[in-house]
Design a protein around this motif. Sequence first.
Motif, PDB file in Angstrom:
ATOM      1  N   ASP A 114      36.442 -30.148 -19.149  1.00  0.00           N
ATOM      2  CA  ASP A 114      35.111 -29.345 -19.282  1.00  0.00           C
ATOM      3  C   ASP A 114      35.187 -27.932 -19.310  1.00  0.00           C
ATOM      4  OD1 ASP A 114      33.006 -29.259 -17.607  1.00  0.00           O
ATOM      5  OD2 ASP A 114      33.151 -30.621 -16.185  1.00  0.00           O
ATOM      6  N   TYR A 115      33.915 -27.965 -19.908  1.00  0.00           N
ATOM      7  CA  TYR A 115      33.739 -26.941 -20.659  1.00  0.00           C
ATOM      8  C   TYR A 115      33.575 -25.580 -19.826  1.00  0.00           C
ATOM      9  CZ  TYR A 115      31.407 -22.960 -24.385  1.00  0.00           C
ATOM     10  OH  TYR A 115      32.255 -22.537 -24.842  1.00  0.00           O
ATOM     11  N   THR A 116      32.652 -26.414 -19.100  1.00  0.00           N
ATOM     12  CA  THR A 116      32.302 -25.554 -17.627  1.00  0.00           C
ATOM     13  C   THR A 116      33.918 -24.478 -15.802  1.00  0.00           C
ATOM     14  OG1 THR A 116      32.189 -26.954 -16.011  1.00  0.00           O
ATOM     15  CG2 THR A 116      29.948 -26.669 -17.439  1.00  0.00           C
ATOM     16  N   LYS A 117      34.697 -25.053 -16.324  1.00  0.00           N
ATOM     17  CA  LYS A 117      35.723 -25.009 -16.142  1.00  0.00           C
ATOM     18  C   LYS A 117      36.894 -24.090 -16.446  1.00  0.00           C
ATOM     19  CE  LYS A 117      35.124 -29.284 -12.969  1.00  0.00           C
ATOM     20  NZ  LYS A 117      35.525 -30.804 -13.046  1.00  0.00           N
ATOM     21  N   VAL A 118      36.546 -23.408 -17.634  1.00  0.00           N
ATOM     22  CA  VAL A 118      37.944 -22.774 -18.483  1.00  0.00           C
ATOM     23  C   VAL A 118      37.025 -21.626 -19.055  1.00  0.00           C
ATOM     24  CG1 VAL A 118      38.827 -23.070 -20.260  1.00  0.00           C
ATOM     25  CG2 VAL A 118      39.067 -24.840 -19.545  1.00  0.00           C
ATOM     26  N   ARG A 119      38.019 -20.220 -19.236  1.00  0.00           N
ATOM     27  CA  ARG A 119      37.284 -18.724 -19.309  1.00  0.00           C
ATOM     28  C   ARG A 119      38.809 -18.414 -20.161  1.00  0.00           C
ATOM     29  NH1 ARG A 119      33.718 -20.800 -17.147  1.00  0.00           N
ATOM     30  NH2 ARG A 119      32.614 -20.606 -15.867  1.00  0.00           N
ATOM     31  N   SER A 120      38.319 -17.811 -21.047  1.00  0.00           N
ATOM     32  CA  SER A 120      38.485 -16.933 -21.999  1.00  0.00           C
ATOM     33  C   SER A 120      39.899 -15.717 -21.715  1.00  0.00           C
ATOM     34  CB  SER A 120      38.451 -17.611 -23.446  1.00  0.00           C
ATOM     35  OG  SER A 120      39.650 -17.035 -24.163  1.00  0.00           O
ATOM     36  N   ASN A 121      40.315 -15.273 -22.531  1.00  0.00           N
ATOM     37  CA  ASN A 121      41.396 -14.099 -22.720  1.00  0.00           C
ATOM     38  C   ASN A 121      40.649 -13.324 -23.794  1.00  0.00           C
ATOM     39  OD1 ASN A 121      42.552 -14.279 -24.980  1.00  0.00           O
ATOM     40  ND2 ASN A 121      44.052 -13.709 -24.111  1.00  0.00           N
ATOM     41  N   GLU A 122      40.543 -12.039 -24.181  1.00  0.00           N
ATOM     42  CA  GLU A 122      39.469 -11.413 -25.345  1.00  0.00           C
ATOM     43  C   GLU A 122      39.830 -12.016 -27.345  1.00  0.00           C
ATOM     44  OE1 GLU A 122      40.225  -6.983 -25.436  1.00  0.00           O
ATOM     45  OE2 GLU A 122      38.845  -6.744 -23.504  1.00  0.00           O
ATOM     46  N   ASP A 123      40.466 -12.584 -27.041  1.00  0.00           N
ATOM     47  CA  ASP A 123      41.251 -13.044 -28.391  1.00  0.00           C
ATOM     48  C   ASP A 123      41.877 -14.330 -28.576  1.00  0.00           C
ATOM     49  OD1 ASP A 123      43.821 -13.161 -27.236  1.00  0.00           O
ATOM     50  OD2 ASP A 123      44.186 -11.684 -28.696  1.00  0.00           O
ATOM     51  N   ASN A 124      40.965 -14.890 -26.967  1.00  0.00           N
ATOM     52  CA  ASN A 124      40.937 -16.685 -27.859  1.00  0.00           C
ATOM     53  C   ASN A 124      43.130 -17.186 -27.729  1.00  0.00           C
ATOM     54  OD1 ASN A 124      38.137 -16.771 -29.025  1.00  0.00           O
ATOM     55  ND2 ASN A 124      38.374 -16.862 -27.013  1.00  0.00           N
ATOM     56  N   THR A 125      43.415 -16.034 -26.549  1.00  0.00           N
ATOM     57  CA  THR A 125      44.592 -16.688 -26.544  1.00  0.00           C
ATOM     58  C   THR A 125      45.977 -17.229 -25.674  1.00  0.00           C
ATOM     59  OG1 THR A 125      45.773 -14.615 -26.640  1.00  0.00           O
ATOM     60  CG2 THR A 125      45.459 -14.780 -28.756  1.00  0.00           C
ATOM     61  N   GLN A 126      44.847 -17.379 -24.516  1.00  0.00           N
ATOM     62  CA  GLN A 126      44.786 -17.599 -23.218  1.00  0.00           C
ATOM     63  C   GLN A 126      43.701 -17.896 -22.215  1.00  0.00           C
ATOM     64  OE1 GLN A 126      47.623 -14.808 -21.311  1.00  0.00           O
ATOM     65  NE2 GLN A 126      49.031 -15.899 -20.119  1.00  0.00           N
ATOM     66  N   PHE A 127      44.322 -19.296 -21.695  1.00  0.00           N
ATOM     67  CA  PHE A 127      43.027 -19.449 -20.910  1.00  0.00           C
ATOM     68  C   PHE A 127      43.219 -19.655 -19.522  1.00  0.00           C
ATOM     69  CE2 PHE A 127      42.728 -20.910 -25.729  1.00  0.00           C
ATOM     70  CZ  PHE A 127      41.552 -20.694 -26.159  1.00  0.00           C
ATOM     71  N   TRP A 128      41.917 -19.886 -18.979  1.00  0.00           N
ATOM     72  CA  TRP A 128      42.119 -19.905 -16.970  1.00  0.00           C
ATOM     73  C   TRP A 128      40.948 -21.243 -16.726  1.00  0.00           C
ATOM     74  CZ3 TRP A 128      42.926 -15.542 -19.913  1.00  0.00           C
ATOM     75  CH2 TRP A 128      44.058 -14.704 -18.997  1.00  0.00           C
ATOM     76  N   TYR A 129      42.141 -21.723 -15.853  1.00  0.00           N
ATOM     77  CA  TYR A 129      41.393 -23.355 -15.567  1.00  0.00           C
ATOM     78  C   TYR A 129      40.708 -22.955 -14.168  1.00  0.00           C
ATOM     79  CZ  TYR A 129      40.643 -28.162 -14.968  1.00  0.00           C
ATOM     80  OH  TYR A 129      39.802 -29.398 -14.578  1.00  0.00           O
ATOM     81  N   LYS A 130      39.744 -23.152 -13.682  1.00  0.00           N
ATOM     82  CA  LYS A 130      39.574 -23.571 -12.127  1.00  0.00           C
ATOM     83  C   LYS A 130      38.860 -24.386 -11.886  1.00  0.00           C
ATOM     84  CE  LYS A 130      38.511 -20.322  -9.271  1.00  0.00           C
ATOM     85  NZ  LYS A 130      38.316 -19.384  -8.833  1.00  0.00           N
ATOM     86  N   GLU A 131      38.751 -25.380 -11.107  1.00  0.00           N
ATOM     87  CA  GLU A 131      37.818 -26.608 -10.796  1.00  0.00           C
ATOM     88  C   GLU A 131      36.204 -26.371 -10.165  1.00  0.00           C
ATOM     89  OE1 GLU A 131      38.241 -30.028 -10.625  1.00  0.00           O
ATOM     90  OE2 GLU A 131      39.747 -29.624 -11.503  1.00  0.00           O
ATOM     91  N   ASP A 132      36.096 -25.069  -9.361  1.00  0.00           N
ATOM     92  CA  ASP A 132      34.959 -24.439  -9.103  1.00  0.00           C
ATOM     93  C   ASP A 132      35.381 -22.693  -9.304  1.00  0.00           C
ATOM     94  OD1 ASP A 132      32.551 -23.084  -8.187  1.00  0.00           O
ATOM     95  OD2 ASP A 132      32.889 -24.871  -6.200  1.00  0.00           O
TER      96      ASP A 132
END
Length: 203
Positions: A114-132
Motif C-alpha cells: 500500500d503506497y500510503t504505508k511506505v516512506r523513503s530516504n533521500e535517495d530511495n535506497t531504503q524504505f520504512w513501512y508502517k500500517e498507520d
Amino acid sequence: RQPEYKEKKGEGGGYIEFGFKNDYPNYLNDLFNKSAKHNAIIKGKVNYITGNGFKIVGDVDPIGEQFIASANQSESLTEILRKTSTDIEIFGGAYLQIIWSQAGGNLAEVYHLDYTKVRSNEDNTQFWYKEDWSDRNEKHKVYSAFNPNHPEGKQILYVKEYRPNMGIYSLPGYFGALNYIESDIEISKHVLGNAQTGFSASK
C-alpha cells in the motif's frame, strides 16, 4: 485547507516525511474515494492498463506460467498489476515487495505494498513501512531497495513516473487538477445539503 505538499526529514532521521503532516498520500486517497468522477476516471484507466492480464506468447514456459498464476501465496501477477496500476494512477508511483529465495539468486515472491504505508530516504535506497503513520507507538520496519546484485531477504522496488524537477516522492498526473477534484466533492456536499433541507431558501 488543501494539505501542503512538502518533503522534510522525519522524527529520528532516516526517512523523509511526505507532506506537511506526513499524510499527503492519505489526502490523495481521500480524493479518490470521495469524488465519483475522479474515481471513475482512475478505474477506467486502470482497466485499460491491466487489460486481460499477463499471458505467455510462443513456446511453453511452465515456470513463467506458474509465476503468472501465483506471484505470491495469495495473488496472481495480474492481480498485482491491477493494484500497482491503481497506485500509479492515484499517487504517480507504486511499491512492490520483492522476496528472494533462501537459497539465494532466485525470485520467490512478489507482493504489492500500500503506497500510503511506505516512506523513503533521500535517495530511495531504503524504505520504512508502517500500517498507520499517525500511530507513534507502532514500530516501523526498514527494508533495502531492490538490488538484483544482492538477491537476499526482502527488498522494496519503488516505481515512479518521471516528472521534471521531481523530489523524493512521486506525484500524480492530475496534480494540476486538484482544485477541480475538490470542487467536485464540495459541490456534491452542497447538493446533498439542499436536498436534506427540502431545497428551502436560507441566508
